[in-house]
Design an enzyme around this catalytic site. Sequence first.
Site, short mmCIF file in Angstrom:
data_model
loop_
_atom_site.label_atom_id
_atom_site.label_comp_id
_atom_site.label_asym_id
_atom_site.label_seq_id
_atom_site.Cartn_x
_atom_site.Cartn_y
_atom_site.Cartn_z
N ASP A 18 3.35 6.24 -7.35
CA ASP A 18 2.62 6.74 -6.17
C ASP A 18 1.63 7.81 -6.61
OD1 ASP A 18 1.85 7.43 -3.64
OD2 ASP A 18 3.86 7.86 -2.90
N ASP A 19 0.34 7.51 -6.52
CA ASP A 19 -0.74 8.44 -6.90
C ASP A 19 -0.82 8.68 -8.40
OD1 ASP A 19 -1.16 8.63 -4.19
OD2 ASP A 19 -0.72 10.76 -4.02
N CYS A 58 -2.61 4.70 -0.07
CA CYS A 58 -1.35 4.03 -0.34
C CYS A 58 -1.01 2.87 0.60
CB CYS A 58 -0.21 5.03 -0.38
SG CYS A 58 -0.18 6.21 0.95
N ARG A 60 -0.34 -0.93 -0.58
CA ARG A 60 1.01 -1.49 -0.53
C ARG A 60 1.05 -2.74 0.35
NH1 ARG A 60 4.94 2.65 -2.17
NH2 ARG A 60 3.69 4.27 -3.15
N LYS A 73 9.93 4.11 -1.50
CA LYS A 73 8.97 4.40 -0.42
C LYS A 73 8.51 3.11 0.26
CE LYS A 73 4.27 6.27 0.13
NZ LYS A 73 3.26 7.19 -0.40
N HIS A 130 6.46 3.12 3.83
CA HIS A 130 5.15 3.55 4.34
C HIS A 130 4.30 2.38 4.83
CE1 HIS A 130 1.62 6.62 3.91
NE2 HIS A 130 2.10 6.56 5.15
N HIS A 142 3.59 11.62 -6.34
CA HIS A 142 2.98 12.13 -5.11
C HIS A 142 3.50 13.53 -4.82
CE1 HIS A 142 1.87 12.41 -0.86
NE2 HIS A 142 1.26 11.24 -0.92
N ASP A 193 -0.26 2.78 -6.80
CA ASP A 193 -0.84 2.35 -5.53
C ASP A 193 -2.28 2.80 -5.35
OD1 ASP A 193 -0.26 5.03 -5.15
OD2 ASP A 193 0.66 4.77 -3.18
N ASN A 194 -2.73 3.81 -6.08
CA ASN A 194 -4.13 4.27 -6.02
C ASN A 194 -4.32 5.32 -7.10
OD1 ASN A 194 -2.88 5.54 -3.04
ND2 ASN A 194 -3.30 6.93 -4.73
N LYS A 233 -8.41 9.56 -5.46
CA LYS A 233 -7.83 8.91 -4.28
C LYS A 233 -8.66 9.20 -3.03
CE LYS A 233 -3.60 9.23 -1.44
NZ LYS A 233 -2.25 9.83 -1.37
#
Length: 553
Positions: free
Chosen positions: A37-38, A75, A79, A137, A139, A225, A331-332, A388
């Site tokens: 994540d990130d 994100c 996703r 996660k 989301h 993240h 994810d990014n 991001k």
Amino acid sequence: MLRMIALCLAAVLAACSSRPAPAETARPPNVIIILADDLAYSDLAPYGGEINTPNIARLAASGVTFDRFFTAPMCSPSRAMLMTGVAAQRTGYGAMAEFLAPTQQGQPGYEGYLNDRVATMAEVLAAQGYQTAISGKWHLGQQALAHERGFQQSFILVQGAGSHFDASGYGPGQPTVDYLRDGEPTALPDDFYSSDFYADQMIEYWNARDPDEPFFGYLAFSAPHWPLHAPEEDIARYEDRYRAGYEALRAERVARMIELGFIPPGTPVPERLAFVPAWDSLTPEEQAYTAREMAVYAAMVDRMDQAIGRLLDVIEASGQRDNTIIIFSSDNGPEAIDFYTRPVIPPILDWMNENFDQSIEALGSARSYPFYGAGWALAGAGPHRYFKTYVTMGGMHVPFIMSWPGGGLPQGARISASATMMDVAPTIYAAANAPASLPGRIAPDGASMLPLVRGQADTLAREGAGFELFGHETLIDGHWKLMRLRPPEGNGEWALYDMRSDPGELNDVSAVYPDVAERLRARYEEWGADVGLIRAPDDYRILWTDPPAHHDH
């Protein structure tokens, strides 16, 4: 002599014919998708990073590493594309649910949750007899939770962020976050740490599966993240590593990426953004503080790698590693926001100040709530522009590694062709000999990467991929990237970049290649019409109270 040659030839032919066929022609492969994540493009050792990531390097050594792999720049849209293979604008996440423009609210494809027009990988694979499990996660909306979208076993963080040590949330409107087990609220153990627990839960799912039936597992880390949290023993290993600052780290990583061949020598690097202070302008106390923030971030990545290593060890011990596809990505791009140095949402800052200790002594512990900010995010982006949120390379260019020892993939190879998150689901379906979707659901917009990763093709069997978020737009086609950034980040005009020589998107070559620019521009409009794109108005902004666009000259 001739008889001996014939016998040898017969033996060779017999040996060749006895080799196992690619796994998808026999029992369908197990599939494990691991998502960070990130995570920044240059964080990992295989991509030139200094952070200790030997287990992700194990994956890279046993499979293929992509030079140019792209996601949405935030994100949930990313996703949603991963889970469905469908363009975000069809899935319900044409934009982030938290930041829909007034013109997008309530429109098809912008529902703010994973809509029922698309099928998830879990739904498609479960219909093929797969055991399905998720840990981490989600989301993707509370109206469409994991246990309702094909996951037979699930342990999820419903929201997009929160403490890595407990259920603390991310603001006065969400002071705590929700964890669900198979759709029911569940309490966290006292020794909870997100990366450890998510991986251990996936290991439990793997160990409890029926080994005679294929398994699909989605391990969705919430690291690295914000808030930046890590066990102190991991932070200590990086305590002194980042004292030279973010400008030095960026130069160091770019140099290693050149050495590894990811970018050519002499690659121009975008200048530091004006609102990011020069490292030398910070006081010694400020330097020590922000270096500690980066140390915590590195420790999070390190700890995630350790957790991945435990999962890899268990899979290898089971004897099923050869017939298990393992994919790792992010994810990014890196997150630049820091509510303390740029208080763009004052109520959140007030909540953090009231509830957390931001002293340097506390940074990284459960009682802190740190970010690492734009300086380190630019270092993470390496030779790329921005981070991001933006459709620039810095926002959407991420690491991607695919390993499948029994699937005909070369080991340790690099793939230079461009691919996206939309191409993952079609790849898995091809490997599993599964249909492209479920009856009545939208078929994927992506294409299978199997011919690419097996060396049977140089490009994917689809036209360029479009992306839009918050009014910024791009289309990626091979090594070409057509992009329009609205003011103040850009001038609102379309520009063409050659990613091979210009990963920083600094040299618009549309005048040199007008036919390419025109073709990609027409393809982008066609793509937008196909997916039901609703552009955000040019004056729509989500967070920044002052523009982060201008460079320091």
